[in-house]
Design a protein around this motif. Sequence first.
Motif, PDB file in Angstrom:
ATOM      1  N   ALA A  65      -8.637  60.555 -25.204  1.00 30.92           N
ATOM      2  CA  ALA A  65      -9.219  59.340 -24.627  1.00 30.92           C
ATOM      3  C   ALA A  65      -9.984  59.687 -23.353  1.00 30.92           C
ATOM      4  O   ALA A  65      -9.689  60.675 -22.677  1.00 30.92           O
ATOM      5  N   GLY A  66     -10.983  58.880 -23.058  1.00 34.78           N
ATOM      6  CA  GLY A  66     -11.769  59.094 -21.848  1.00 34.78           C
ATOM      7  C   GLY A  66     -12.289  57.780 -21.299  1.00 34.78           C
ATOM      8  O   GLY A  66     -12.209  56.740 -21.957  1.00 34.78           O
ATOM      9  N   THR A  67     -12.817  57.838 -20.088  1.00 39.52           N
ATOM     10  CA  THR A  67     -13.382  56.662 -19.427  1.00 39.52           C
ATOM     11  C   THR A  67     -14.794  56.986 -18.968  1.00 39.52           C
ATOM     12  O   THR A  67     -15.041  58.053 -18.398  1.00 39.52           O
ATOM     13  N   ILE A  68     -15.725  56.078 -19.225  1.00 37.46           N
ATOM     14  CA  ILE A  68     -17.115  56.286 -18.825  1.00 37.46           C
ATOM     15  C   ILE A  68     -17.251  56.063 -17.322  1.00 37.46           C
ATOM     16  O   ILE A  68     -16.735  55.094 -16.773  1.00 37.46           O
ATOM     17  N   GLU A  69     -17.955  56.986 -16.664  1.00 36.06           N
ATOM     18  CA  GLU A  69     -18.145  56.933 -15.216  1.00 36.06           C
ATOM     19  C   GLU A  69     -19.616  57.162 -14.885  1.00 36.06           C
ATOM     20  O   GLU A  69     -20.356  57.759 -15.677  1.00 36.06           O
ATOM     21  N   THR A  70     -20.008  56.718 -13.692  1.00 36.06           N
ATOM     22  CA  THR A  70     -21.334  57.065 -13.191  1.00 36.06           C
ATOM     23  C   THR A  70     -21.288  58.496 -12.660  1.00 36.06           C
ATOM     24  O   THR A  70     -20.242  58.977 -12.214  1.00 36.06           O
ATOM     25  N   ILE A  71     -22.421  59.162 -12.701  1.00 35.51           N
ATOM     26  CA  ILE A  71     -22.524  60.494 -12.112  1.00 35.51           C
ATOM     27  C   ILE A  71     -22.668  60.310 -10.604  1.00 35.51           C
ATOM     28  O   ILE A  71     -23.549  59.555 -10.157  1.00 35.51           O
ATOM     29  N   PRO A  72     -21.825  60.951  -9.799  1.00 36.43           N
ATOM     30  CA  PRO A  72     -21.833  60.693  -8.347  1.00 36.43           C
ATOM     31  C   PRO A  72     -23.206  60.777  -7.700  1.00 36.43           C
ATOM     32  O   PRO A  72     -23.559  59.928  -6.871  1.00 36.43           O
ATOM     33  N   GLU A  77     -23.791  53.459  -2.775  1.00 34.61           N
ATOM     34  CA  GLU A  77     -23.336  52.213  -2.164  1.00 34.61           C
ATOM     35  C   GLU A  77     -24.013  52.096  -0.803  1.00 34.61           C
ATOM     36  O   GLU A  77     -23.928  53.006   0.024  1.00 34.61           O
ATOM     37  N   ILE A  78     -24.680  50.980  -0.589  1.00 43.09           N
ATOM     38  CA  ILE A  78     -25.502  50.824   0.614  1.00 43.09           C
ATOM     39  C   ILE A  78     -24.881  49.774   1.541  1.00 43.09           C
ATOM     40  O   ILE A  78     -24.674  48.625   1.154  1.00 43.09           O
ATOM     41  N   ALA A  79     -24.598  50.208   2.764  1.00 46.57           N
ATOM     42  CA  ALA A  79     -24.115  49.316   3.817  1.00 46.57           C
ATOM     43  C   ALA A  79     -25.060  49.448   5.007  1.00 46.57           C
ATOM     44  O   ALA A  79     -25.905  50.353   5.055  1.00 46.57           O
ATOM     45  N   SER A  80     -24.939  48.567   5.963  1.00 45.22           N
ATOM     46  CA  SER A  80     -25.790  48.646   7.146  1.00 45.22           C
ATOM     47  C   SER A  80     -25.202  49.630   8.153  1.00 45.22           C
ATOM     48  O   SER A  80     -24.008  49.567   8.465  1.00 45.22           O
ATOM     49  N   LEU A 216     -28.296  55.066 -14.625  1.00 44.76           N
ATOM     50  CA  LEU A 216     -27.387  55.154 -15.773  1.00 44.76           C
ATOM     51  C   LEU A 216     -28.026  55.724 -17.031  1.00 44.76           C
ATOM     52  O   LEU A 216     -27.496  55.546 -18.125  1.00 44.76           O
ATOM     53  N   SER A 217     -29.159  56.427 -16.892  1.00 42.37           N
ATOM     54  CA  SER A 217     -29.748  57.037 -18.083  1.00 42.37           C
ATOM     55  C   SER A 217     -28.893  58.197 -18.583  1.00 42.37           C
ATOM     56  O   SER A 217     -29.010  58.614 -19.733  1.00 42.37           O
ATOM     57  N   LYS A 218     -28.022  58.709 -17.719  1.00 43.50           N
ATOM     58  CA  LYS A 218     -27.003  59.686 -18.084  1.00 43.50           C
ATOM     59  C   LYS A 218     -25.689  59.238 -17.462  1.00 43.50           C
ATOM     60  O   LYS A 218     -25.682  58.682 -16.356  1.00 43.50           O
ATOM     61  N   VAL A 219     -24.588  59.455 -18.161  1.00 44.97           N
ATOM     62  CA  VAL A 219     -23.269  59.092 -17.636  1.00 44.97           C
ATOM     63  C   VAL A 219     -22.296  60.226 -17.900  1.00 44.97           C
ATOM     64  O   VAL A 219     -22.546  61.118 -18.720  1.00 44.97           O
ATOM     65  N   TRP A 220     -21.193  60.182 -17.194  1.00 45.93           N
ATOM     66  CA  TRP A 220     -20.088  61.097 -17.437  1.00 45.93           C
ATOM     67  C   TRP A 220     -18.988  60.360 -18.190  1.00 45.93           C
ATOM     68  O   TRP A 220     -18.803  59.145 -18.021  1.00 45.93           O
ATOM     69  N   ILE A 221     -18.255  61.095 -19.008  1.00 49.00           N
ATOM     70  CA  ILE A 221     -17.015  60.593 -19.597  1.00 49.00           C
ATOM     71  C   ILE A 221     -15.903  61.505 -19.115  1.00 49.00           C
ATOM     72  O   ILE A 221     -15.941  62.714 -19.333  1.00 49.00           O
ATOM     73  N   SER A 222     -14.976  60.915 -18.416  1.00 45.58           N
ATOM     74  CA  SER A 222     -13.854  61.679 -17.873  1.00 45.58           C
ATOM     75  C   SER A 222     -12.680  61.587 -18.832  1.00 45.58           C
ATOM     76  O   SER A 222     -12.168  60.505 -19.107  1.00 45.58           O
ATOM     77  N   GLY A 223     -12.286  62.734 -19.387  1.00 41.95           N
ATOM     78  CA  GLY A 223     -11.181  62.768 -20.336  1.00 41.95           C
ATOM     79  C   GLY A 223     -10.135  63.776 -19.908  1.00 41.95           C
ATOM     80  O   GLY A 223     -10.297  64.501 -18.924  1.00 41.95           O
ATOM     81  N   ALA A 224      -9.041  63.812 -20.646  1.00 40.84           N
ATOM     82  CA  ALA A 224      -7.957  64.750 -20.363  1.00 40.84           C
ATOM     83  C   ALA A 224      -7.591  65.477 -21.645  1.00 40.84           C
ATOM     84  O   ALA A 224      -7.393  64.855 -22.690  1.00 40.84           O
ATOM     85  N   VAL A 225      -7.516  66.795 -21.572  1.00 37.06           N
ATOM     86  CA  VAL A 225      -7.161  67.627 -22.721  1.00 37.06           C
ATOM     87  C   VAL A 225      -5.845  68.323 -22.424  1.00 37.06           C
ATOM     88  O   VAL A 225      -5.632  68.838 -21.325  1.00 37.06           O
ATOM     89  N   LYS A 226      -4.952  68.325 -23.409  1.00 36.06           N
ATOM     90  CA  LYS A 226      -3.647  68.954 -23.229  1.00 36.06           C
ATOM     91  C   LYS A 226      -3.800  70.437 -22.887  1.00 36.06           C
ATOM     92  O   LYS A 226      -4.708  71.109 -23.363  1.00 36.06           O
ATOM     93  N   GLU A 227      -2.888  70.896 -22.063  1.00 37.65           N
ATOM     94  CA  GLU A 227      -2.915  72.284 -21.608  1.00 37.65           C
ATOM     95  C   GLU A 227      -2.979  73.273 -22.775  1.00 37.65           C
ATOM     96  O   GLU A 227      -3.710  74.266 -22.738  1.00 37.65           O
ATOM     97  N   LYS A 228      -2.249  72.974 -23.848  1.00 41.17           N
ATOM     98  CA  LYS A 228      -2.191  73.893 -24.984  1.00 41.17           C
ATOM     99  C   LYS A 228      -3.505  73.956 -25.757  1.00 41.17           C
ATOM    100  O   LYS A 228      -3.749  74.918 -26.506  1.00 41.17           O
ATOM    101  N   ASP A 229      -4.374  72.955 -25.592  1.00 42.55           N
ATOM    102  CA  ASP A 229      -5.619  72.900 -26.351  1.00 42.55           C
ATOM    103  C   ASP A 229      -6.842  73.330 -25.552  1.00 42.55           C
ATOM    104  O   ASP A 229      -7.930  73.475 -26.126  1.00 42.55           O
TER     105      ASP A 229
END
Length: 364
Positions: A65-72, A77-80, A216-229
């Motif tokens: 499983a993974g979650t879609i994220e923005t590329i940093p 984020e814009i503040a004054s 958002l023309s490109k995105v990251w998907i952050s997933g987790a893979v088991k240590e054994k794999d």
Amino acid sequence: MKILIFTPVLALIISCSGKKEEPQPKEAFHIQGNRVTIMNNDPVLKKITTETVTEQESGNSITSAGTIETIPNNYAEIASPFSGRVIRSFVSIGQHVNAGSPVFEILAPGYSSVQKDYSDALNDLRLAEKNYKRQQDLVKHGVGIQKELEEAETEYKNKKTSLSNASSTLNAYNSKGSGGTYIIKAPISGEIISNKIVTGQYLKEDSEPVVIIAELSKVWISGAVKEKDIRFISPGDPVSVKVNTYPDMEITGKVYHISELVDEDTRSIKVLIQCDNPQRKLKPGMYAAVTYSAGTEKAVVIPSGALMQQGDRQYVWIQSGKQEFIKRIVIPGNTSEKTVRINSGLKPGDIIMTQGGIYMPDTQ
């Protein structure tokens, strides 16, 4: 003349003796434990097909499983940077902006101070330069004092440094505002995905961001893979991605980065996948299923129709005689639309029932 008289009892005897017995149905199956024998000429026999199990090249895959994220680098984020009142907004939600485009303008006393510091530093430098040149001229004509010339030179260099610092501070804000007004600009190109700017509102310099820009023309998907794999996965490997929102959409990506750290609680390793997103259908926060290719190897692969379900177990029918079949529990692996890999329970040479299993009786 003889008269024949039938009594009710005699009539009953005659009636019973003339009744034909109905033929008893033949059994279709003979069941002994998990072994089933199909009787001769039973219609079920015509619905059964068999196949000899062989080893085939089968692709290994790992799904997580993974979650879609923005590329940093594609998110801002814009503040004054100053406390002040918003006097104008240049953007709206959903608008595309380029890096350097104006976002909003504020009346900021703090920015006036930065401008004044720059102006004072410029005037101080001009005075120090004028004094330095005068001391040089005096010494040149023999009426000046060397010590005063050196002091003037030091003062001139210090003022140059002060002006450089003030200039850097002013340029850091990247604004063309004047008279205390300050224009905040977009640091990256992208789409305005959040806009909380209200003309006339007062912002503090430590306020929360009021505008968010994301490319958002490109995105990251952050997933987790088991240590054994993790040994099967390398940067640059192609992956396939599925999201519930668009189940029929084919999404591909590549492994971008594999973390150097192992999560001690889950014994998994974070993997980042980069995907193209030209239609902006992949939204940050969506869940995704990521399938990694892990090479190929010889394995037992059978038609999906041969695999039967009984509770939480799966089994196949193995032919053990001409019309005799044995139920065998198996452990399936990767599946596709038409085939399933069997990890345990079958070996090459076994003859399995590929069609007709639904007509077989329940056994132990």
